[in-house]
Structures are given as C-alpha cells and as structure tokens.
Design a protein around this motif. Structure first.
Motif, PDB file in Angstrom:
ATOM      1  N   THR A 178      -5.278  -8.567  -2.768  1.00  0.00           N
ATOM      2  CA  THR A 178      -4.046  -8.673  -3.541  1.00  0.00           C
ATOM      3  C   THR A 178      -3.725 -10.131  -3.861  1.00  0.00           C
ATOM      4  OG1 THR A 178      -3.236  -6.691  -2.434  1.00  0.00           O
ATOM      5  CG2 THR A 178      -1.614  -8.025  -3.570  1.00  0.00           C
ATOM      6  N   LYS A 179      -3.897 -10.990  -2.882  1.00  0.00           N
ATOM      7  CA  LYS A 179      -3.634 -12.415  -3.084  1.00  0.00           C
ATOM      8  C   LYS A 179      -4.558 -12.990  -4.159  1.00  0.00           C
ATOM      9  CE  LYS A 179      -3.223 -16.612  -0.303  1.00  0.00           C
ATOM     10  NZ  LYS A 179      -3.374 -17.161   1.043  1.00  0.00           N
ATOM     11  N   CYS A 180      -5.831 -12.626  -4.094  1.00  0.00           N
ATOM     12  CA  CYS A 180      -6.788 -13.114  -5.089  1.00  0.00           C
ATOM     13  C   CYS A 180      -6.476 -12.571  -6.480  1.00  0.00           C
ATOM     14  CB  CYS A 180      -8.211 -12.732  -4.696  1.00  0.00           C
ATOM     15  SG  CYS A 180      -8.840 -13.663  -3.297  1.00  0.00           S
ATOM     16  N   LEU A 181      -6.145 -11.279  -6.567  1.00  0.00           N
ATOM     17  CA  LEU A 181      -5.825 -10.694  -7.874  1.00  0.00           C
ATOM     18  C   LEU A 181      -4.578 -11.341  -8.475  1.00  0.00           C
ATOM     19  CD1 LEU A 181      -6.560  -6.895  -7.379  1.00  0.00           C
ATOM     20  CD2 LEU A 181      -7.832  -8.527  -8.771  1.00  0.00           C
ATOM     21  N   ARG A 182      -3.595 -11.621  -7.650  1.00  0.00           N
ATOM     22  CA  ARG A 182      -2.379 -12.269  -8.162  1.00  0.00           C
ATOM     23  C   ARG A 182      -2.684 -13.671  -8.685  1.00  0.00           C
ATOM     24  NH1 ARG A 182       2.349  -9.547  -7.354  1.00  0.00           N
ATOM     25  NH2 ARG A 182       2.207  -7.814  -5.913  1.00  0.00           N
ATOM     26  N   SER A 222     -10.381  -1.249  -7.811  1.00  0.00           N
ATOM     27  CA  SER A 222     -10.172  -0.260  -6.754  1.00  0.00           C
ATOM     28  C   SER A 222      -9.707  -0.989  -5.505  1.00  0.00           C
ATOM     29  CB  SER A 222     -11.470   0.469  -6.440  1.00  0.00           C
ATOM     30  OG  SER A 222     -11.944   1.136  -7.568  1.00  0.00           O
ATOM     31  N   THR A 223      -9.221  -0.231  -4.543  1.00  0.00           N
ATOM     32  CA  THR A 223      -8.844  -0.861  -3.279  1.00  0.00           C
ATOM     33  C   THR A 223     -10.104  -1.234  -2.511  1.00  0.00           C
ATOM     34  OG1 THR A 223      -8.752   1.217  -2.071  1.00  0.00           O
ATOM     35  CG2 THR A 223      -6.716   0.479  -3.122  1.00  0.00           C
ATOM     36  N   ILE A 224      -9.980  -2.219  -1.666  1.00  0.00           N
ATOM     37  CA  ILE A 224     -11.107  -2.657  -0.845  1.00  0.00           C
ATOM     38  C   ILE A 224     -11.577  -1.519   0.059  1.00  0.00           C
ATOM     39  CG2 ILE A 224     -11.714  -4.184   1.070  1.00  0.00           C
ATOM     40  CD1 ILE A 224     -11.735  -5.769  -1.369  1.00  0.00           C
ATOM     41  N   SER A 225     -10.645  -0.736   0.581  1.00  0.00           N
ATOM     42  CA  SER A 225     -11.009   0.374   1.460  1.00  0.00           C
ATOM     43  C   SER A 225     -11.893   1.382   0.740  1.00  0.00           C
ATOM     44  CB  SER A 225      -9.751   1.074   1.970  1.00  0.00           C
ATOM     45  OG  SER A 225      -8.943   0.171   2.657  1.00  0.00           O
ATOM     46  N   GLU A 226     -11.577   1.677  -0.523  1.00  0.00           N
ATOM     47  CA  GLU A 226     -12.392   2.610  -1.305  1.00  0.00           C
ATOM     48  C   GLU A 226     -13.785   2.046  -1.551  1.00  0.00           C
ATOM     49  OE1 GLU A 226     -10.278   3.310  -4.904  1.00  0.00           O
ATOM     50  OE2 GLU A 226      -8.779   4.588  -3.963  1.00  0.00           O
ATOM     51  N   ILE A 227     -13.856   0.770  -1.854  1.00  0.00           N
ATOM     52  CA  ILE A 227     -15.150   0.146  -2.123  1.00  0.00           C
ATOM     53  C   ILE A 227     -16.019   0.166  -0.875  1.00  0.00           C
ATOM     54  CG2 ILE A 227     -16.292  -2.012  -2.746  1.00  0.00           C
ATOM     55  CD1 ILE A 227     -13.770  -2.645  -4.454  1.00  0.00           C
ATOM     56  N   ILE A 228     -15.432  -0.164   0.271  1.00  0.00           N
ATOM     57  CA  ILE A 228     -16.187  -0.168   1.528  1.00  0.00           C
ATOM     58  C   ILE A 228     -16.626   1.243   1.891  1.00  0.00           C
ATOM     59  CG2 ILE A 228     -16.025  -0.571   4.020  1.00  0.00           C
ATOM     60  CD1 ILE A 228     -14.271  -2.990   3.379  1.00  0.00           C
ATOM     61  N   ALA A 229     -15.738   2.219   1.715  1.00  0.00           N
ATOM     62  CA  ALA A 229     -16.097   3.606   2.030  1.00  0.00           C
ATOM     63  C   ALA A 229     -17.240   4.084   1.133  1.00  0.00           C
ATOM     64  CB  ALA A 229     -14.882   4.506   1.868  1.00  0.00           C
ATOM     65  N   THR A 230     -17.234   3.705  -0.136  1.00  0.00           N
ATOM     66  CA  THR A 230     -18.305   4.094  -1.042  1.00  0.00           C
ATOM     67  C   THR A 230     -19.617   3.429  -0.632  1.00  0.00           C
ATOM     68  OG1 THR A 230     -16.725   4.336  -2.838  1.00  0.00           O
ATOM     69  CG2 THR A 230     -19.032   4.137  -3.450  1.00  0.00           C
ATOM     70  N   ARG A 259     -10.009  11.456  -5.181  1.00  0.00           N
ATOM     71  CA  ARG A 259      -9.018  12.194  -4.412  1.00  0.00           C
ATOM     72  C   ARG A 259      -8.080  11.233  -3.704  1.00  0.00           C
ATOM     73  NH1 ARG A 259     -11.777  14.666  -0.117  1.00  0.00           N
ATOM     74  NH2 ARG A 259     -13.097  15.546  -1.701  1.00  0.00           N
ATOM     75  N   ARG A 260      -8.617  10.129  -3.162  1.00  0.00           N
ATOM     76  CA  ARG A 260      -7.782   9.138  -2.478  1.00  0.00           C
ATOM     77  C   ARG A 260      -6.831   8.459  -3.446  1.00  0.00           C
ATOM     78  NH1 ARG A 260     -12.303   6.249   1.109  1.00  0.00           N
ATOM     79  NH2 ARG A 260     -12.521   7.836   2.680  1.00  0.00           N
ATOM     80  N   ARG A 261      -7.296   8.184  -4.662  1.00  0.00           N
ATOM     81  CA  ARG A 261      -6.425   7.528  -5.641  1.00  0.00           C
ATOM     82  C   ARG A 261      -5.263   8.435  -6.015  1.00  0.00           C
ATOM     83  NH1 ARG A 261     -10.799   5.814  -9.476  1.00  0.00           N
ATOM     84  NH2 ARG A 261     -11.863   4.294  -8.235  1.00  0.00           N
ATOM     85  N   ARG A 262      -5.518   9.740  -6.115  1.00  0.00           N
ATOM     86  CA  ARG A 262      -4.436  10.668  -6.456  1.00  0.00           C
ATOM     87  C   ARG A 262      -3.399  10.744  -5.356  1.00  0.00           C
ATOM     88  NH1 ARG A 262      -8.338  15.172  -7.884  1.00  0.00           N
ATOM     89  NH2 ARG A 262      -9.281  14.361  -9.745  1.00  0.00           N
ATOM     90  N   GLU A 263      -3.859  10.638  -4.066  1.00  0.00           N
ATOM     91  CA  GLU A 263      -2.928  10.704  -2.954  1.00  0.00           C
ATOM     92  C   GLU A 263      -2.050   9.466  -2.878  1.00  0.00           C
ATOM     93  OE1 GLU A 263      -5.435  11.316   0.395  1.00  0.00           O
ATOM     94  OE2 GLU A 263      -5.867  13.407  -0.115  1.00  0.00           O
TER      95      GLU A 263
END
Length: 144
Positions: free
Chosen positions: A27-31, A54-62, A139-143
């Motif tokens: 978030t800090k880098c994107l800002r 995407s969120t970092i968590s999603e990228i790592i999970a993928t 599915r995670r993005r929808r939640e």
C-alpha cells in the motif's frame, strides 16, 4: 518491485503478521507510485483498483498453489515430493512456531477443495489445477 519482494515466497509460511507487513508495504509503495499524499484520502481497496493490482496475499497464495502443483507432478521419489509427505516424529520444542509451510498449504487446500492426498491426481491435469487457482482468487476478491 514485486519480483524482488516476493522472491521465493511460494516457500514461505504464511502468518497474519507477515501478511499484514507485506500489505502495508504494498500500500505504501502504491501510494508513492500513484502520488496519493495525505490530504487525498482514498481507501486501500480503491487504491488497488486504480492501480489494477491484486493483494500481496493473493499473489503469494497463487505462487504457492503453482509450486504445489509443480511438486505434485514430480516423480514420487523426488526430494520435494518426499519432503511434502514427511512428518517428523515427536513433539515440537516449547516456543517453536506452530505455523509451518505445510499447515499453510493445508489451509489453502481447504479453501480450494482437494486434500493433500488427492492433490497429485488433480495436479496431473494442469488446466483443472490452474482453474482452481483462478477461481479461488476471484472468490477472495468478491468476499473483500
């Protein structure tokens, strides 16, 4: 930036503390990249939406999911596949972290459907394996 930050992330254990620190960094880098300063307040979700990230968590999970599929397609006697099935005997010493890579993978598998025993059979079909990865991240993005 992400390739350097997430180098080897498919082998990391995933704890809430680690994910929080990575999310804050992203978030800090994107800002900074998007030049959004303090008076211009927007939510983190809006920031990611504007950046198309995407969120970092999603990228790592993928990444972890892709690595698990790769390991499941290896021959049974290969070292990574043996290490995936290996369970050490005895108890953990007092104070040792309870979260491990294998427990993180088990948690990922519960959200996506297969178990560690059925994963090699599903991973043999690459298109089905990849579709499980994509369906879980959407599915995670929808939640959220």
């Amino acid at each position: 930036m992400l390739s350097v930050l997430l180098y080897g992330s498919e082998c990391w254990k995933s704890t809430a503390n680690i994910e929080k620190k990575l999310k804050v960094f992203q978030t800090k880098c994107l800002r900074r990249i998007m030049r959004i300063v303090w008076p211009n307040m927007i939510s983190n979700e809006e920031l990611r939406h504007r950046a198309g990230a995407s969120t970092i968590s999603e990228i790592i999970a993928t990444r972890r999911w892709r690595w698990l599929g790769h390991v499941c397609r290896m021959p049974i006697d290969s070292m990574p596949r043996v290490a995936l099935r290996w369970t050490p005997q005895g108890k953990r010493n007092r104070g040792r972290p309870k979260e491990t890579w294998r427990r993180t993978v088990d948690r990922d598998l519960k959200t996506r459907g297969p178990t560690l025993q059925t994963a090699p059979a599903i991973a043999a079909d690459r298109t089905k394996w990849c579709s499980l990865a994509v369906s879980s991240s959407t599915r995670r993005r929808r939640e959220d």
